[in-house]
Enzyme design. Structure first.
Site, PDB file in Angstrom:
ATOM      1  N   GLU A 148      -0.964  -5.885  -8.050  1.00 46.87           N
ATOM      2  CA  GLU A 148      -0.307  -5.713  -9.348  1.00 46.87           C
ATOM      3  C   GLU A 148       0.889  -4.792  -9.151  1.00 46.87           C
ATOM      4  O   GLU A 148       0.807  -3.848  -8.356  1.00 46.87           O
ATOM      5  CB  GLU A 148      -1.243  -5.059 -10.376  1.00 46.87           C
ATOM      6  N   TYR A 175       7.988  -7.349  -1.872  1.00 53.83           N
ATOM      7  CA  TYR A 175       6.883  -8.319  -1.885  1.00 53.83           C
ATOM      8  C   TYR A 175       7.401  -9.758  -1.792  1.00 53.83           C
ATOM      9  O   TYR A 175       6.830 -10.580  -1.080  1.00 53.83           O
ATOM     10  CB  TYR A 175       6.030  -8.161  -3.152  1.00 53.83           C
TER      11      TYR A 175
END
Ligand SMILES: CC(C)(COP(=O)(O)OP(=O)(O)OC[C@H]1O[C@@H](n2cnc3c(N)ncnc32)[C@H](O)[C@@H]1OP(=O)(O)O)[C@@H](O)C(=O)NCCC(=O)NCCS
Length: 233
Positions: free
Chosen positions: A162, A174
């Site tokens: 998250e 990411y």
């Protein structure tokens, strides 16, 4: 850049390496958590986490040979712990939490850490953080590379996490490693009720993912130097 300079860049070692967190690292890691995630409450019990079968933590450190000497931003060396001065200053040295002395009496600096949970065939990154003064040097990426490698080793199918919807910087890291937004957790962060994106990789064991991952790792090594990565103790 000349060919020679390029070759030198390629073969040099990165001044930061990766290894599993040890009990003596937990104080430094707790400091990093406090700095990077000041609203996290209660603080993560890192010592206890070392005995959690589902959790794994990796830390980045400065191998002792380098001694952090080439690093302008390195904190000053703490006095040797066995010395009179060391004993007198024990607990007072301002940056002692960031530096640890290994069995050979060599100091180790911990600029970042990553935490993971492994459940069924899923790897979940619970936290990844680098001390502010060490950011932008490829350490966050090194930690993420270690996460993916450990997840592959442990036969996880995918890696998930998250991230705050406003944390563009972390999201771009990411995305580089194939994470995509798969959903939103509404008001996930209780400090400001911010939403979280759920970001997940594709199938990390697939040839396609492995090919892209290997290209990213090579690019990281070309940019920052080869890194030593020890994933299991
Ligand atoms: C996110 C974090 C771990 C990145 O660590 P870092 O060591 O600074 O990152 P790196 O130097 O390895 O950079 C890796 C990538 O991150 C992104 N990045 C890093 N610094 C950036 C910046 N100033 N602006 C935009 N993107 C940036 C880029 O994609 C970069 O890849 P690139 O160099 O190919 O462009 C670090 O910023 C951090 O600790 N932040 C606070 C804690 C946090 O938010 N953690 C994530 C919670 S989900």
């Amino acid at each position: 850049m000349s060919i020679l300079e390029h070759e030198q860049t390629k073969t040099s070692a990165m001044p930061y390496a990766l290894r599993p967190m040890l009990p003596e690292d937990t104080q430094a890691v707790a400091e990093i958590e406090r700095e990077a995630f000041p609203t996290t409450w209660p603080p993560t019990p890192f010592r206890k986490e070392l005995h959690n079968r589902l959790a794994r933590y990796l830390v980045s450190y400065v191998p002792s040979d380098d001694d952090g000497a080439a690093d302008d931003a390195s904190p000053p060396a703490a006095p040797p712990p066995g010395s009179l001065l060391g004993r007198l200053l024990q607990g007072l040295w301002p940056r002692a939490g960031r530096q640890h002395v290994d069995d050979d009496g060599r100091r180790q600096l911990i600029p970042g850490y990553v935490g993971m949970w492994f459940m069924a065939d899923e790897a979940h990154i619970t936290a990844i953080a680098v001390r502010e003064q060490y950011r932008g040097r490829g350490i966050g990426e090194l930690l993420l590379i270690g996460c993916v490698e450990l997840s592959v080793l442990r036969r996880a199918r995918e890696v998930t996490l998250e991230v705050r919807v406003t944390n563009d910087l972390a999201q771009s890291l990411y995305k580089k490693y194939g994470f995509e937004v798969k959903g939103v957790r509404k008001r996930y962060y209780t400090d400001n009720n911010e939403d979280a994106y759920i970001m997940t990789t594709g199938a990390i064991q697939s040839t396609e993912y492995q090919r892209e991952f290997a290209a990213n790792v090579s690019e990281h090594a070309r940019k920052w130097g080869d890194s030593e990565r020890v994933l299991t103790s």
